[in-house]
Design a protein around this motif. Structure first.
Motif, short mmCIF file in Angstrom:
data_model
loop_
_atom_site.label_atom_id
_atom_site.label_comp_id
_atom_site.label_asym_id
_atom_site.label_seq_id
_atom_site.Cartn_x
_atom_site.Cartn_y
_atom_site.Cartn_z
N LEU A 131 0.81 -1.22 0.00
CA LEU A 131 0.00 0.00 0.00
C LEU A 131 0.84 1.27 0.00
O LEU A 131 0.49 2.24 -0.65
CB LEU A 131 -0.94 0.02 1.21
N ALA A 132 1.95 1.27 0.73
CA ALA A 132 2.71 2.50 0.94
C ALA A 132 3.16 3.11 -0.38
O ALA A 132 3.72 2.43 -1.24
CB ALA A 132 3.91 2.23 1.83
N SER A 133 2.91 4.40 -0.55
CA SER A 133 3.31 5.11 -1.76
C SER A 133 4.62 5.84 -1.52
O SER A 133 5.14 5.90 -0.41
CB SER A 133 2.23 6.11 -2.17
N THR A 134 5.14 6.44 -2.58
CA THR A 134 6.36 7.23 -2.46
C THR A 134 6.19 8.35 -1.45
O THR A 134 7.13 8.71 -0.73
CB THR A 134 6.74 7.82 -3.83
N ASP A 135 5.00 8.95 -1.39
CA ASP A 135 4.74 10.06 -0.46
C ASP A 135 5.03 9.66 0.98
O ASP A 135 5.69 10.40 1.72
CB ASP A 135 3.30 10.54 -0.58
N GLU A 136 4.53 8.49 1.39
CA GLU A 136 4.73 8.05 2.77
C GLU A 136 6.21 7.78 3.04
O GLU A 136 6.72 8.10 4.13
CB GLU A 136 3.92 6.79 3.07
N LEU A 137 6.91 7.20 2.07
CA LEU A 137 8.33 6.91 2.27
C LEU A 137 9.14 8.19 2.41
O LEU A 137 10.03 8.29 3.26
CB LEU A 137 8.86 6.08 1.09
N ILE A 138 8.82 9.19 1.60
CA ILE A 138 9.51 10.48 1.69
C ILE A 138 9.21 11.17 3.01
O ILE A 138 10.10 11.71 3.68
CB ILE A 138 9.12 11.38 0.51
N LEU A 139 7.94 11.15 3.42
CA LEU A 139 7.55 11.78 4.68
C LEU A 139 8.21 11.10 5.87
O LEU A 139 8.59 11.77 6.84
CB LEU A 139 6.03 11.76 4.82
N PHE A 140 8.36 9.78 5.79
CA PHE A 140 9.04 9.06 6.86
C PHE A 140 10.50 9.54 6.96
O PHE A 140 11.02 9.78 8.06
CB PHE A 140 9.01 7.56 6.60
N GLN A 141 11.16 9.68 5.81
CA GLN A 141 12.55 10.15 5.81
C GLN A 141 12.64 11.56 6.40
O GLN A 141 13.56 11.85 7.18
CB GLN A 141 13.08 10.14 4.37
N GLN A 142 11.69 12.42 6.03
CA GLN A 142 11.70 13.79 6.55
C GLN A 142 11.45 13.82 8.06
O GLN A 142 12.06 14.62 8.78
CB GLN A 142 10.63 14.62 5.83
N LEU A 143 10.55 12.96 8.53
CA LEU A 143 10.27 12.88 9.96
C LEU A 143 11.51 12.46 10.73
O LEU A 143 11.87 13.07 11.75
CB LEU A 143 9.13 11.89 10.21
N ILE A 144 12.19 11.42 10.24
CA ILE A 144 13.39 10.93 10.92
C ILE A 144 14.50 11.99 10.90
O ILE A 144 15.19 12.21 11.89
CB ILE A 144 13.87 9.62 10.26
N HIS A 145 14.64 12.66 9.76
CA HIS A 145 15.65 13.73 9.65
C HIS A 145 15.33 14.85 10.65
O HIS A 145 16.24 15.35 11.33
CB HIS A 145 15.66 14.29 8.23
N SER A 146 14.06 15.23 10.74
CA SER A 146 13.67 16.29 11.67
C SER A 146 13.90 15.87 13.11
O SER A 146 14.33 16.68 13.95
CB SER A 146 12.19 16.65 11.46
#
Length: 292
Positions: A131-146
């Motif tokens: 189910l997971a789209s590119t949007d969720e993967l990118i947002l996860f990366q941004q969350l971890i970076h933040s």
């Protein structure tokens, strides 16, 4: 929650609610170079998993689940889970812990959830494949970076978490309403065109997914839906079709032709050619010469 916990994580079950009081707790990207098994645990908060590479094997309240690339799992508080068996080396997945009041979230069947796809509440799958789209993967990366660089600014991390979960809800609603990116997606046309231009390169499906910014499993699924064959089979057909032209029209050796169309192993090329054309490359060349 569900009356039968062993059925809780069936793919037809969802969580529905709001994110007004949602609070971030912790997030990360797990990776293990060696075989690994999850330790037994009961969380006081919600934990979201999204698979990245290889397969995570879990047992949740006696139900066995696998988390492969693109799969989504959301475990509510108070649920016992543990590793079912060792996952292979190279395992990687995103994980997120967050808090949300029980009063704001309820469980729904797929029939009930579909009625809410245009309403305000968020909809999360308890467990669903690919189910997971590119949007969720990118947002996860941004969350971890933040999380690593924001000095734990609570409001910022809460906002990133809400955005990620809203995106997941939007993807879920699209899937439930039948409008999830699929046969009409223009991306597959771009992918097929790109493969036609780059088939001679030693590319893999993972590299194609990386090039277009998509999850490998998700892009492979879309491609198979649209084209009727897997991306690997499509690439093989492109390469063998060009090899047939070179065998018929050039004086290149079979080794040279195999490399020219993207194969590094001549023996593998010959086996695949025979499988798809029903004769060896040398026999095919002879048959075309006899027709001239």
């Amino acid at each position: 929650m569900m009356n039968r916990r062993e059925a809780m994580f069936a793919e037809e079950n969802y969580l529905v609610g709001t994110i007004n009081s949602l609070k971030f707790e912790l997030a990360g990207q797990f990776y293990s170079a060696i075989p690994w098994q999850h330790l037994p645990r009961i969380n006081h908060n919600y934990e979201l998993f999204i698979g990245i590479k290889e397969t995570l094997y879990l047992t949740i309240e006696d139900q066995h689940l696998t988390i492969a690339p693109g799969d989504v799992l959301l475990i509510p508080p108070g649920i016992h889970f543990s590793g079912q068996k060792d996952s292979p080396g190279g395992l990687s997945f995103y994980w997120l812990h967050f808090l949300a009041p029980h009063s704001e979230i309820t469980s729904q069947s797929i029939q009930e959830a579909r009625l809410l796809t245009t309403a305000q509440p968020i909809i999360w799958p308890l467990y669903t494949e690919n189910l997971a789209s590119t949007d969720e993967l990118i947002l996860f990366q941004q969350l971890i970076h933040s999380m690593k660089h924001s000095r734990w600014q609570t409001e910022l991390l809460d906002t990133f978490t809400k955005t990620l979960l809203l995106s997941l809800s939007a993807t879920t609603k699209q899937a439930l309403s039948g409008t999830h990116e699929s046969l009409d997606s223009p991306i597959i046309g771009f992918v097929s065109d790109w493969l036609q231009k780059n088939y001679a390169q030693p590319i893999t499906v993972q590299e194609v997914a990386n090039n277009f910014g998509y999850n490998k499993a998700y892009l492979s699924h879309l491609f198979s839906q649209k084209m009727g064959i897997t991306m690997t089979h499509y690439l093989q057909q492109l390469r063998i079709a060009q090899a047939k032209l070179l065998l018929a029209e050039s004086s290149q050796t079979i080794t040279e032709i195999s490399r020219a169309v993207g194969f590094q192993d001549e023996k593998y090329f010959s086996r695949l050619f025979k499988k798809l054309v029903a004769c060896s490359p040398s026999d095919y060349r002879k048959s075309t010469q006899n027709r001239k």
